[in-house]
Scaffold this motif. Sequence first.
Motif, PDB file in Angstrom:
ATOM      1  N   GLU A   8       0.680  -0.818  -0.047  1.00 44.96           N
ATOM      2  CA  GLU A   8      -0.204  -0.216  -0.301  1.00 44.96           C
ATOM      3  C   GLU A   8       0.772   1.214  -0.003  1.00 44.96           C
ATOM      4  N   ASN A   9       1.978   1.404   1.543  1.00 48.04           N
ATOM      5  CA  ASN A   9       2.789   2.350   0.528  1.00 48.04           C
ATOM      6  C   ASN A   9       3.782   2.426  -0.804  1.00 48.04           C
ATOM      7  N   LYS A  10       3.670   1.454  -1.461  1.00 47.54           N
ATOM      8  CA  LYS A  10       4.610   1.749  -2.634  1.00 47.54           C
ATOM      9  C   LYS A  10       3.057   1.785  -3.673  1.00 47.54           C
ATOM     10  N   GLN A  11       1.973   1.604  -3.313  1.00 46.79           N
ATOM     11  CA  GLN A  11       1.545   2.265  -4.590  1.00 46.79           C
ATOM     12  C   GLN A  11       1.101   3.696  -4.153  1.00 46.79           C
ATOM     13  N   ARG A  12       1.264   4.285  -2.944  1.00 43.81           N
ATOM     14  CA  ARG A  12       0.618   5.815  -2.335  1.00 43.81           C
ATOM     15  C   ARG A  12       1.806   6.629  -3.086  1.00 43.81           C
ATOM     16  N   SER A  13       3.123   5.996  -2.890  1.00 45.82           N
ATOM     17  CA  SER A  13       3.916   6.248  -3.428  1.00 45.82           C
ATOM     18  C   SER A  13       3.904   6.785  -4.823  1.00 45.82           C
ATOM     19  N   TYR A  14       3.303   5.557  -5.566  1.00 47.22           N
ATOM     20  CA  TYR A  14       3.683   5.701  -6.756  1.00 47.22           C
ATOM     21  C   TYR A  14       2.593   6.855  -7.251  1.00 47.22           C
ATOM     22  N   LEU A  15       1.278   6.788  -6.901  1.00 47.32           N
ATOM     23  CA  LEU A  15       0.502   7.983  -7.228  1.00 47.32           C
ATOM     24  C   LEU A  15       1.082   9.524  -6.538  1.00 47.32           C
ATOM     25  N   LYS A  16       2.316   9.322  -6.123  1.00 42.30           N
ATOM     26  CA  LYS A  16       2.394  10.616  -5.555  1.00 42.30           C
ATOM     27  C   LYS A  16       3.518  11.223  -6.392  1.00 42.30           C
ATOM     28  N   ASN A  17       4.246  10.200  -7.222  1.00 39.96           N
ATOM     29  CA  ASN A  17       4.849  10.337  -8.181  1.00 39.96           C
ATOM     30  C   ASN A  17       4.597  11.064  -9.643  1.00 39.96           C
ATOM     31  N   VAL A  18       2.818  10.338 -10.094  1.00 42.29           N
ATOM     32  CA  VAL A  18       2.052  10.507 -11.598  1.00 42.29           C
ATOM     33  C   VAL A  18       1.801  11.800 -10.742  1.00 42.29           C
ATOM     34  N   HIS A  19       1.430  11.858  -9.555  1.00 41.69           N
ATOM     35  CA  HIS A  19       0.679  13.648  -9.450  1.00 41.69           C
ATOM     36  C   HIS A  19       1.596  14.373  -9.692  1.00 41.69           C
ATOM     37  N   LYS A  33      -6.040  13.951   0.661  1.00 39.80           N
ATOM     38  CA  LYS A  33      -5.665  13.333   1.248  1.00 39.80           C
ATOM     39  C   LYS A  33      -5.302  11.503   1.075  1.00 39.80           C
ATOM     40  N   VAL A  34      -5.740  11.083  -0.684  1.00 41.61           N
ATOM     41  CA  VAL A  34      -5.046   9.841  -0.964  1.00 41.61           C
ATOM     42  C   VAL A  34      -3.225  10.124  -1.128  1.00 41.61           C
ATOM     43  N   LEU A  35      -3.119  11.207  -0.830  1.00 42.30           N
ATOM     44  CA  LEU A  35      -1.532  10.827  -1.028  1.00 42.30           C
ATOM     45  C   LEU A  35      -0.719  10.865  -0.442  1.00 42.30           C
ATOM     46  N   THR A  36      -1.330  11.288   1.114  1.00 46.12           N
ATOM     47  CA  THR A  36      -0.522  10.800   2.268  1.00 46.12           C
ATOM     48  C   THR A  36      -1.085   9.805   3.189  1.00 46.12           C
ATOM     49  N   SER A  37      -0.079   9.460   3.971  1.00 47.04           N
ATOM     50  CA  SER A  37      -0.221   8.276   4.602  1.00 47.04           C
ATOM     51  C   SER A  37      -1.095   8.539   6.078  1.00 47.04           C
ATOM     52  N   GLY A  38      -0.926   7.187   6.754  1.00 51.88           N
ATOM     53  CA  GLY A  38      -2.184   8.358   8.513  1.00 51.88           C
ATOM     54  C   GLY A  38      -3.179   8.055   8.351  1.00 51.88           C
ATOM     55  N   LYS A  39      -3.577   8.277   9.753  1.00 46.31           N
ATOM     56  CA  LYS A  39      -5.445   8.300   9.908  1.00 46.31           C
ATOM     57  C   LYS A  39      -6.132   9.663   9.278  1.00 46.31           C
ATOM     58  N   SER A  43      -8.495   6.420   0.632  1.00 50.73           N
ATOM     59  CA  SER A  43      -8.434   4.841   0.261  1.00 50.73           C
ATOM     60  C   SER A  43      -8.275   5.091  -0.886  1.00 50.73           C
ATOM     61  N   LEU A  44      -6.695   3.939  -1.300  1.00 53.84           N
ATOM     62  CA  LEU A  44      -6.404   4.246  -2.698  1.00 53.84           C
ATOM     63  C   LEU A  44      -6.667   4.360  -4.084  1.00 53.84           C
TER      64      LEU A  44
END
Length: 282
Positions: A8-19, A33-39, A43-44
């Motif tokens: 999930e961390n990998k997917q979120r990092s990928y989305l951030k790079n695409v953005h 909020k999709v680009l950040t992790s935590g509480k 959802s991705l």
Amino acid sequence: ESDESPEENKQRSYLKNVHEVNADASNVEVDAKVLTSGKESRSLSRGFTVSIGKTTEENAKEFESQRSQVRANSLPSSWNRRADAVHLSKESLKNLEAEQQQMWTRMRRNSVHVMFDSLPEDELERCFTDETRCMLWGRMTQGQMAGDEIVQAWCNEDGSCKLPYGHEHSPIASSTKGSKKVVDMSPNQDNYAICFFKSGWHMAVVCDGHGPDGHVVSHRAVQTLPYYVAREFTAGLEEPDFNKALTDAFHSAHKEMISYSMKHGHDIQASGCTASAVMWKG
């Protein structure tokens, strides 16, 4: 701290790079909020929203005119998209079934004729092989669970049905099945197609089925719409005629669906699909 898995961390990092790469794209909206992790993260699956066109003062009247000219006529008019179920009375259901059976009986007796023939599967395959460099669409499958990815179908200019990794025409598309209830084994009614015509133009189609046989309608439409446009290119279609060609393709796909449903026994009186198509070059 984040409880997300490494994947999930990998997917979120990928989305951030695409953005970040597409930061200047004015037609891409991102849920921050999709680009950040935590509480506070979301959802991705929220991902990105891509707009293919916006209404301006210049084109507002044209858009409104196009939307009001042709409307879907599938029944019933009040449809619960999330539950995808309409509670018709037993009498109404009986009447619809009787009318459908009467139509099939009249067709078998040749007392009524659908004036638009359904397309054979080998004709669709011939078109995608001869008139396109690559055609991608979603297969219609049974037994999918919520979140399952649609099974992809390919047809390339060499006649193969393999994913052309590394090829200049390697489209990436995704459609995951939603959920209408706790245990939902109904087919995915969403579908899409990405078509690369040999003329240099490309076409994308997205369909959202509704009703008991909505998956059948969307699966058919994503194939027939590119087919009818491809036929126009064969006849010498040029850019100034695109609006008419697309309009004609939608009308032809609608008529072909009626013929196809009568031939194969699908009841589409209360089923149909929305359809959006876009064409571009380059």
